[in-house]
Design an enzyme around this catalytic site. Sequence first.
Site, PDB file in Angstrom:
ATOM      1  N   TYR A   1     -83.671  13.843  92.228  1.00 24.95           N
ATOM      2  CA  TYR A   1     -84.691  14.344  93.158  1.00 24.95           C
ATOM      3  C   TYR A   1     -85.591  13.226  93.671  1.00 24.95           C
ATOM      4  O   TYR A   1     -86.183  13.353  94.740  1.00 24.95           O
ATOM      5  CB  TYR A   1     -85.522  15.427  92.475  1.00 24.95           C
TER       6      TYR A   1
ATOM      7  N   HIS B   1     -80.925  33.028  90.872  1.00 24.38           N
ATOM      8  CA  HIS B   1     -80.484  31.693  91.284  1.00 24.38           C
ATOM      9  C   HIS B   1     -79.270  31.225  90.473  1.00 24.38           C
ATOM     10  O   HIS B   1     -78.433  30.488  90.974  1.00 24.38           O
ATOM     11  CB  HIS B   1     -81.646  30.717  91.074  1.00 24.38           C
TER      12      HIS B   1
ATOM     13  N   ASP C   1     -76.465  25.001  93.486  1.00 30.23           N
ATOM     14  CA  ASP C   1     -77.789  24.379  93.497  1.00 30.23           C
ATOM     15  C   ASP C   1     -77.670  22.920  93.958  1.00 30.23           C
ATOM     16  O   ASP C   1     -77.113  22.662  95.023  1.00 30.23           O
ATOM     17  CB  ASP C   1     -78.422  24.536  92.106  1.00 30.23           C
TER      18      ASP C   1
END
Length: 325
Positions: free
Chosen positions: A243, A298, A131
């Site tokens: 982020y 995921h 990820d």
Amino acid sequence: LLCGLARRPGSTFRCAVRENPPGCLLDPSLGTHCYVRIKDSGLRFHYVAAGERGKPLMLLLHGFPEFWYSWRHQLREFKSEYRVVALDLRGYGETDAPSHKEYYKLDCLITDIKDILESLGYNKCVLVGHDWGGMIAWLVAICYPEMVTKLIVVNFPHPSVFTEYILRHPSQLIKSGYYFFFQMPWFPEFMFTLNDFKILKNLFTSQATGIGRKGCRLTAEDIEAYLYVFSQPGALTGPINHYRNIFSCLPLQHHEVVMPTLLLWGERDAFMEVEMAEMTRIYVKNHFRLTILSEASHWLQQDQPDIVNKLIWTFLKEETTRKRE
């Protein structure tokens, strides 16, 4: 959320105080808890290390919202032949978390990995990322190719594929909508805390985003480990700050990956479209192996640990054999 707020306003805003870590975080079979302070940044990093010092280094970089524990199955598996180090990235868990978002730019995160490698006494490693940790792993491999003997990435495409694909495919833009939500100050952290971190639990357990029926489900204690780490005061701000700087070094100046690369992908990833996996091939100028697991989510290395470990072993041995020939 609004219905819950109307019916049970008290429970919506209630968060349990978690003062003591669950036993699984202190399990000695996973390795030893260690700390290293980086000279240049002055930051102290926490990691868990398994396997003998002096063996080749395997460095594991987790994703969001995770921490070193997401690699528990790999710490146990690869310590026989490697010094396996599962890091808490900058801002996560017991690693220092600078307060300002400027300190989470991608170039800082890339430099962290280089500095940690040197602080551990190594000049190269097998680098593994999942990820967001996969994004960092790609960038380290591009910027410091001499430090990465083999690259293994789980459920994250080459960064150039990601930026090109997202601009052309609204469906991926929607799946990555949280990137934009995270640009807001304080509110994303607040949302995660509601209903005692219900969003966090759901990410791993819900039908839409969690580990599926055929996966290795997280135990109640595993979930509690995540809740313990992310319920500490301020523990969500560092991770979300990653982020808040995603646009700081994209697009890339350099693209090529020159070391043997393994890309593993859970096809039922709720956040990343599988088409990006095959497109990654064009950027790898060496042996490239892609394996897509049809029933996996995921959270691949936790979802299908036995298969993931077997695929990694095959890749590592195959490349070793090829080099000797």
